[in-house]
Motif scaffolding. Structure first.
Motif, PDB file in Angstrom:
ATOM      1  N   ALA A 242      10.496   5.502 -11.820  1.00 37.32           N
ATOM      2  CA  ALA A 242      10.140   4.619 -10.713  1.00 37.32           C
ATOM      3  C   ALA A 242      10.875   3.289 -10.796  1.00 37.32           C
ATOM      4  CB  ALA A 242       8.629   4.390 -10.700  1.00 37.32           C
ATOM      5  N   GLY A 243      11.017   2.744 -12.009  1.00 35.90           N
ATOM      6  CA  GLY A 243      11.655   1.441 -12.143  1.00 35.90           C
ATOM      7  C   GLY A 243      13.154   1.440 -11.936  1.00 35.90           C
ATOM      8  N   MET A 244      13.798   2.582 -12.140  1.00 36.29           N
ATOM      9  CA  MET A 244      15.257   2.636 -12.044  1.00 36.29           C
ATOM     10  C   MET A 244      15.749   3.245 -10.740  1.00 36.29           C
ATOM     11  SD  MET A 244      15.849   1.112 -14.756  1.00 36.29           S
ATOM     12  CE  MET A 244      17.646   1.183 -14.606  1.00 36.29           C
ATOM     13  N   ARG A 245      14.832   3.644  -9.856  1.00 35.76           N
ATOM     14  CA  ARG A 245      15.264   4.179  -8.570  1.00 35.76           C
ATOM     15  C   ARG A 245      15.762   3.052  -7.680  1.00 35.76           C
ATOM     16  NH1 ARG A 245      10.027   2.796  -7.481  1.00 35.76           N
ATOM     17  NH2 ARG A 245       9.447   2.404  -5.301  1.00 35.76           N
ATOM     18  N   VAL A 246      16.493   3.382  -6.652  1.00 35.16           N
ATOM     19  CA  VAL A 246      16.929   2.392  -5.664  1.00 35.16           C
ATOM     20  C   VAL A 246      15.881   2.328  -4.561  1.00 35.16           C
ATOM     21  CG1 VAL A 246      18.714   1.742  -4.007  1.00 35.16           C
ATOM     22  CG2 VAL A 246      19.357   2.808  -6.188  1.00 35.16           C
ATOM     23  N   HIS A 247      15.235   1.179  -4.443  1.00 35.05           N
ATOM     24  CA  HIS A 247      14.161   1.004  -3.474  1.00 35.05           C
ATOM     25  C   HIS A 247      14.709   1.121  -2.065  1.00 35.05           C
ATOM     26  CE1 HIS A 247      10.752  -0.846  -1.345  1.00 35.05           C
ATOM     27  NE2 HIS A 247      10.041  -0.530  -2.424  1.00 35.05           N
ATOM     28  N   GLY A 248      13.964   1.832  -1.214  1.00 30.29           N
ATOM     29  CA  GLY A 248      14.445   2.088   0.137  1.00 30.29           C
ATOM     30  C   GLY A 248      14.540   0.848   1.003  1.00 30.29           C
ATOM     31  N   THR A 249      13.708  -0.149   0.759  1.00 33.49           N
ATOM     32  CA  THR A 249      13.706  -1.356   1.580  1.00 33.49           C
ATOM     33  C   THR A 249      14.604  -2.448   1.008  1.00 33.49           C
ATOM     34  OG1 THR A 249      11.439  -0.880   2.310  1.00 33.49           O
ATOM     35  CG2 THR A 249      12.237  -3.128   2.613  1.00 33.49           C
ATOM     36  N   THR A 250      14.473  -2.705  -0.297  1.00 36.70           N
ATOM     37  CA  THR A 250      15.251  -3.779  -0.912  1.00 36.70           C
ATOM     38  C   THR A 250      16.626  -3.331  -1.390  1.00 36.70           C
ATOM     39  OG1 THR A 250      14.306  -3.317  -3.103  1.00 36.70           O
ATOM     40  CG2 THR A 250      13.111  -4.867  -1.669  1.00 36.70           C
TER      41      THR A 250
ATOM     42  N   GLU B  83       0.816  -1.207   0.000  1.00 34.96           N
ATOM     43  CA  GLU B  83       0.000   0.000   0.000  1.00 34.96           C
ATOM     44  C   GLU B  83       0.853   1.262   0.000  1.00 34.96           C
ATOM     45  OE1 GLU B  83      -2.650  -0.353   3.271  1.00 34.96           O
ATOM     46  OE2 GLU B  83      -3.995  -1.755   2.245  1.00 34.96           O
ATOM     47  N   ARG B  84       2.074   1.186   0.494  1.00 35.21           N
ATOM     48  CA  ARG B  84       2.947   2.359   0.490  1.00 35.21           C
ATOM     49  C   ARG B  84       3.259   2.805  -0.933  1.00 35.21           C
ATOM     50  NH1 ARG B  84       4.981   6.369   0.319  1.00 35.21           N
ATOM     51  NH2 ARG B  84       6.643   7.329   1.562  1.00 35.21           N
ATOM     52  N   THR B  85       3.212   1.886  -1.887  1.00 37.79           N
ATOM     53  CA  THR B  85       3.476   2.237  -3.282  1.00 37.79           C
ATOM     54  C   THR B  85       2.431   3.206  -3.822  1.00 37.79           C
ATOM     55  OG1 THR B  85       4.403   0.023  -3.581  1.00 37.79           O
ATOM     56  CG2 THR B  85       3.907   1.269  -5.567  1.00 37.79           C
ATOM     57  N   ILE B  86       1.189   3.106  -3.331  1.00 39.58           N
ATOM     58  CA  ILE B  86       0.126   4.006  -3.794  1.00 39.58           C
ATOM     59  C   ILE B  86       0.491   5.452  -3.468  1.00 39.58           C
ATOM     60  CG2 ILE B  86      -2.309   4.604  -3.556  1.00 39.58           C
ATOM     61  CD1 ILE B  86      -2.862   1.668  -2.924  1.00 39.58           C
ATOM     62  N   GLN B  87       0.968   5.699  -2.262  1.00 42.51           N
ATOM     63  CA  GLN B  87       1.356   7.052  -1.881  1.00 42.51           C
ATOM     64  C   GLN B  87       2.535   7.539  -2.719  1.00 42.51           C
ATOM     65  OE1 GLN B  87       2.034   7.179   2.335  1.00 42.51           O
ATOM     66  NE2 GLN B  87       0.113   6.132   2.825  1.00 42.51           N
ATOM     67  N   TYR B  88       3.464   6.635  -3.035  1.00 43.03           N
ATOM     68  CA  TYR B  88       4.617   7.013  -3.845  1.00 43.03           C
ATOM     69  C   TYR B  88       4.172   7.465  -5.241  1.00 43.03           C
ATOM     70  CZ  TYR B  88       8.810   6.524  -6.713  1.00 43.03           C
ATOM     71  OH  TYR B  88       9.826   6.763  -7.588  1.00 43.03           O
ATOM     72  N   VAL B  89       3.215   6.736  -5.846  1.00 43.36           N
ATOM     73  CA  VAL B  89       2.721   7.107  -7.172  1.00 43.36           C
ATOM     74  C   VAL B  89       1.955   8.418  -7.121  1.00 43.36           C
ATOM     75  CG1 VAL B  89       1.209   6.399  -9.068  1.00 43.36           C
ATOM     76  CG2 VAL B  89       2.642   4.705  -7.914  1.00 43.36           C
ATOM     77  N   GLN B  90       1.146   8.602  -6.082  1.00 43.16           N
ATOM     78  CA  GLN B  90       0.373   9.833  -5.969  1.00 43.16           C
ATOM     79  C   GLN B  90       1.273  11.062  -5.863  1.00 43.16           C
ATOM     80  OE1 GLN B  90      -2.074   8.929  -2.549  1.00 43.16           O
ATOM     81  NE2 GLN B  90      -3.802   8.244  -3.809  1.00 43.16           N
ATOM     82  N   LYS B  91       2.323  10.958  -5.069  1.00 44.87           N
ATOM     83  CA  LYS B  91       3.171  12.120  -4.806  1.00 44.87           C
ATOM     84  C   LYS B  91       4.222  12.348  -5.892  1.00 44.87           C
ATOM     85  CE  LYS B  91       2.668  11.836   0.228  1.00 44.87           C
ATOM     86  NZ  LYS B  91       3.384  11.647   1.524  1.00 44.87           N
ATOM     87  N   ASN B  92       4.653  11.287  -6.569  1.00 49.95           N
ATOM     88  CA  ASN B  92       5.756  11.426  -7.517  1.00 49.95           C
ATOM     89  C   ASN B  92       5.330  11.378  -8.982  1.00 49.95           C
ATOM     90  OD1 ASN B  92       8.478  11.192  -5.816  1.00 49.95           O
ATOM     91  ND2 ASN B  92       6.954   9.824  -4.912  1.00 49.95           N
TER      92      ASN B  92
ATOM     93  N   GLU C 114       0.907  17.267 -12.048  1.00 51.93           N
ATOM     94  CA  GLU C 114       0.894  16.968 -13.474  1.00 51.93           C
ATOM     95  C   GLU C 114      -0.489  17.261 -14.068  1.00 51.93           C
ATOM     96  OE1 GLU C 114       3.332  16.077 -15.418  1.00 51.93           O
ATOM     97  OE2 GLU C 114       4.849  15.933 -13.842  1.00 51.93           O
ATOM     98  N   THR C 115      -0.497  17.587 -15.340  1.00 47.83           N
ATOM     99  CA  THR C 115      -1.738  17.826 -16.086  1.00 47.83           C
ATOM    100  C   THR C 115      -1.691  17.036 -17.383  1.00 47.83           C
ATOM    101  OG1 THR C 115      -1.943  20.055 -15.180  1.00 47.83           O
ATOM    102  CG2 THR C 115      -3.233  19.552 -17.151  1.00 47.83           C
ATOM    103  N   PHE C 116      -2.756  16.279 -17.662  1.00 45.73           N
ATOM    104  CA  PHE C 116      -2.805  15.442 -18.859  1.00 45.73           C
ATOM    105  C   PHE C 116      -3.993  15.856 -19.718  1.00 45.73           C
ATOM    106  CE2 PHE C 116      -1.066  12.902 -15.359  1.00 45.73           C
ATOM    107  CZ  PHE C 116       0.205  12.652 -15.858  1.00 45.73           C
ATOM    108  N   THR C 117      -3.777  15.816 -21.019  1.00 49.78           N
ATOM    109  CA  THR C 117      -4.821  16.258 -21.939  1.00 49.78           C
ATOM    110  C   THR C 117      -5.923  15.217 -22.107  1.00 49.78           C
ATOM    111  OG1 THR C 117      -3.518  15.416 -23.813  1.00 49.78           O
ATOM    112  CG2 THR C 117      -3.227  17.733 -23.203  1.00 49.78           C
ATOM    113  N   ASP C 118      -5.559  13.928 -22.060  1.00 48.61           N
ATOM    114  CA  ASP C 118      -6.563  12.877 -22.206  1.00 48.61           C
ATOM    115  C   ASP C 118      -5.996  11.577 -21.632  1.00 48.61           C
ATOM    116  OD1 ASP C 118      -4.733  11.989 -24.125  1.00 48.61           O
ATOM    117  OD2 ASP C 118      -5.896  12.815 -25.784  1.00 48.61           O
ATOM    118  N   LEU C 119      -6.759  10.495 -21.749  1.00 50.50           N
ATOM    119  CA  LEU C 119      -6.357   9.214 -21.170  1.00 50.50           C
ATOM    120  C   LEU C 119      -5.103   8.670 -21.856  1.00 50.50           C
ATOM    121  CD1 LEU C 119      -6.888   6.852 -19.253  1.00 50.50           C
ATOM    122  CD2 LEU C 119      -8.454   5.899 -20.955  1.00 50.50           C
TER     123      LEU C 119
END
Length: 262
Positions: free
Chosen positions: A45-53, A11-20, A25-30
């Motif tokens: 997100a995929g290339m960052r160094v994860h804080g736990t692992t 669930e902590r990943t949800i907060q990471y996506v929301q904040k980062n 950000e503003t998007f024109t469409d889907l």
């Protein structure tokens, strides 16, 4: 979840996506949002160094998790629609602009519906009470078993039987019913015929026949107009037609003799 102790980490990943990703950000469409999400997941997100692992998520996914994924389904996911509908007096409920029959005991009841591309299922308090194959807009699925035995013609949409019944009430009622169902999809107009028959039960055959005669003379095919005439008691009164312009002298009217040349 197989390992409940990992739930906070997921669930902590949800907060990471929301904040980062979403924040600011503003998007024109889907499509724009989806393309931006793919780019962000692959390069940020995929290339960052994860804080736990202490590893890069994209590297771990490619090395350990990717081989456990199942093949992508060939068909897109069938997203069902959930809603509540009311069962009407004609034994049918409307879902997606199509009609589906239910047993008489559910008339007037609000039931839950789950509709996907294949089936439409009706529930009451979580219990399945009826199932139909999905129909397109304007379609109709009727199970004759949902009707009492004396309503067989109604259940099977026997248009001929309904027209004959209208003819027995009066010649103009029969003709008016025939004009109502004069349509490429006559069954879609049967509700109007049932409404016309209902007016006979309420006001009697003679007044309805007179109202139909007046409406036919003006080529007005609408049961609501018949009902309005009966409510106001004008079924035998000829309506006042609009008068043509110039029916009476006006300020600048001249006699034709004034324009004669000498």
């Amino acid at each position: 979840m197989r390992t409940p102790q990992d739930k906070p980490r997921v669930e902590r990943t949800i907060q990471y996506v929301q904040k980062n990703f979403w924040a600011g950000e503003t998007f024109t469409d889907l499509d724009h949002a989806q393309q931006a999400a793919r780019t962000w997941c692959a390069h940020t997100a995929g290339m960052r160094v994860h804080g736990t692992t202490a590893t890069q998520p994209a590297v771990v996914f490619a090395a350990e998790e990717h081989r456990h994924l199942l093949p992508v389904p060939q068909q897109p996911y069938d997203v069902p629609v959930f809603k509540q509908v009311k069962v009407h007096k004609d034994f049918h409920a409307c879902v997606g602009k199509a009609l589906y029959s239910l047993p008489e005991t559910w008339i007037g009841t609000t039931v839950d519906v789950r509709a996907d591309s294949e089936t439409v299922k009706f529930y009451h308090r979580g219990e399945l009470i009826k199932q139909h194959p999905r129909q397109g807009a304007g379609g109709r699925s009727t199970d004759p078993a949902d009707y009492p035995a004396d309503l067989g013609a109604y259940a099977t949409r026997n248009i001929t039987a309904q027209l004959q019944q209208c003819e027995r009430y009066g010649p103009h009622i029969g003709l008016y019913a025939a004009r109502i169902v004069d349509d490429p999809r006559p069954w879609s107009r049967m509700r109007a015929v049932y409404a016309l028959i209902g007016l006979v039960s309420t006001y009697g055959a003679a007044p309805v026949d007179a109202a139909c005669q007046s409406a036919l003379a003006l080529d007005v095919i609408a049961v609501t107009k018949i009902r309005s005439m009966l409510e106001r008691g004008t079924e035998t009164t000829s309506p006042a037609l609009p008068r043509a312009a110039g029916h009476a002298p006006t300020r600048f009217t001249r006699d034709p003799s004034e324009f004669a040349a000498a």
